[in-house]
Design an enzyme around this catalytic site. Sequence first.
Site, short mmCIF file in Angstrom:
data_model
loop_
_atom_site.label_atom_id
_atom_site.label_comp_id
_atom_site.label_asym_id
_atom_site.label_seq_id
_atom_site.Cartn_x
_atom_site.Cartn_y
_atom_site.Cartn_z
N ASN A 111 0.84 -1.18 0.00
CA ASN A 111 0.00 0.00 0.00
C ASN A 111 0.88 1.24 0.00
O ASN A 111 1.98 1.24 0.54
CB ASN A 111 -0.96 0.00 1.21
CG ASN A 111 -0.29 -0.44 2.49
OD1 ASN A 111 0.58 0.26 3.01
ND2 ASN A 111 -0.67 -1.60 3.01
N SER A 161 -8.64 -1.02 1.60
CA SER A 161 -8.26 -2.36 2.06
C SER A 161 -8.73 -3.44 1.09
O SER A 161 -9.91 -3.47 0.70
CB SER A 161 -8.88 -2.60 3.44
OG SER A 161 -8.50 -3.85 3.92
N HIS A 190 4.57 0.71 1.58
CA HIS A 190 4.79 -0.55 2.28
C HIS A 190 4.59 -1.68 1.28
O HIS A 190 3.59 -1.71 0.57
CB HIS A 190 3.81 -0.70 3.44
CG HIS A 190 3.84 -2.05 4.10
ND1 HIS A 190 5.00 -2.61 4.59
CD2 HIS A 190 2.86 -2.97 4.34
CE1 HIS A 190 4.73 -3.80 5.12
NE2 HIS A 190 3.44 -4.04 4.97
N HIS A 217 5.77 -6.13 0.41
CA HIS A 217 6.43 -7.34 0.87
C HIS A 217 7.40 -7.80 -0.22
O HIS A 217 7.45 -8.98 -0.56
CB HIS A 217 5.41 -8.43 1.20
CG HIS A 217 4.62 -8.15 2.44
ND1 HIS A 217 3.92 -9.12 3.11
CD2 HIS A 217 4.41 -7.00 3.14
CE1 HIS A 217 3.31 -8.58 4.17
NE2 HIS A 217 3.59 -7.30 4.21
N ASP A 231 23.75 6.34 -2.32
CA ASP A 231 23.13 7.46 -3.04
C ASP A 231 21.74 7.79 -2.47
O ASP A 231 21.25 8.90 -2.67
CB ASP A 231 22.98 7.12 -4.53
CG ASP A 231 24.30 7.27 -5.28
OD1 ASP A 231 25.16 8.04 -4.82
OD2 ASP A 231 24.45 6.62 -6.33
N HIS A 271 8.49 -9.26 9.17
CA HIS A 271 7.41 -8.67 8.36
C HIS A 271 7.99 -8.20 7.02
O HIS A 271 8.25 -9.05 6.16
CB HIS A 271 6.72 -7.56 9.17
CG HIS A 271 5.49 -7.02 8.55
ND1 HIS A 271 4.63 -6.17 9.20
CD2 HIS A 271 4.98 -7.15 7.30
CE1 HIS A 271 3.63 -5.84 8.40
NE2 HIS A 271 3.82 -6.42 7.24
N TYR A 324 25.00 16.98 -7.21
CA TYR A 324 24.66 16.01 -8.25
C TYR A 324 23.45 16.47 -9.06
O TYR A 324 22.53 17.06 -8.51
CB TYR A 324 24.35 14.66 -7.58
CG TYR A 324 23.94 13.57 -8.53
CD1 TYR A 324 24.87 12.71 -9.09
CD2 TYR A 324 22.59 13.40 -8.85
CE1 TYR A 324 24.48 11.70 -9.96
CE2 TYR A 324 22.21 12.38 -9.71
CZ TYR A 324 23.15 11.55 -10.26
OH TYR A 324 22.74 10.55 -11.10
ZN LIG Z 1 2.73 -5.92 5.48
#
Ligand SMILES: [Zn+2]
Length: 233
Positions: free
Chosen positions: A29, A45, A96, A98, A121, A172, A230
């Site tokens: 998400n 959700s 977030h 996985h 960097d 996690h 940069y």
């Molecule tokens: Zn998660």
Amino acid sequence: MAFEDLKQTVWEANLKIVEAGLVLLTWGNASAVDREAGAVAIKPSGVDYEKLRAADIVVLSLETGEKIDGDFRPSSDTPTHLELYRAFPNIGAIVHTHSTYATSWAQAGRDIPCMGTTHADHFHGAIPLVRQLTPDEIAEHYERNTGHVIVNCFRERKIDPDAVPGAILHGHAPFAWGKTAEKAVENAIVLEEVAKMNYFALTLNPHAENLPQSVLDKHFLRKHGPGAYYGQK
Ligand SMILES: [Zn+2]
């Protein structure tokens, strides 16, 4: 309709993390905050990414977490995002996922050390492993406490969340953030990529060393902060 731009930004960020290969199924998400309006927009959700529309993005109050706009329930990870926005005043968006390699480091229970300039960097030092939650922290307000343990990790280890824009939660997965949604997505991509590079580097040579501090400082500071030079002016 209210919050059109914020919802559009968050919708795009959610699609980008799928395109970048960081998300399978609905394991991820992205959110963004409008600090002037005191509003946070986040993915609903359990909605499939293919079906997700900008209009489906949920908007909540940064202060109370109450829904301001949207038909769906917000991502179950919303309280974690809110805690991070409240504690880290300069961040504008959070991602977030996985993603496989970063999550593997999280499951192995190891910081992601800075082993090369790709890492340096974008992250001024190791990407910290945040401790597991206690049974009490899990039983009540799990998602909010997840935010707390990330924030406490940065405070205890004196890590600047603007200089190290991400963390991995033990057992996690990663959270990454940035000033803008584009930056948060980019940092999530880099976080996954350096986790992968480190994995290969340590497979090829289990004794491979971390990047010397002088190179780490040079690479981070030429792109960030008052002395940055940069890129194009
Ligand atoms: Zn998660």
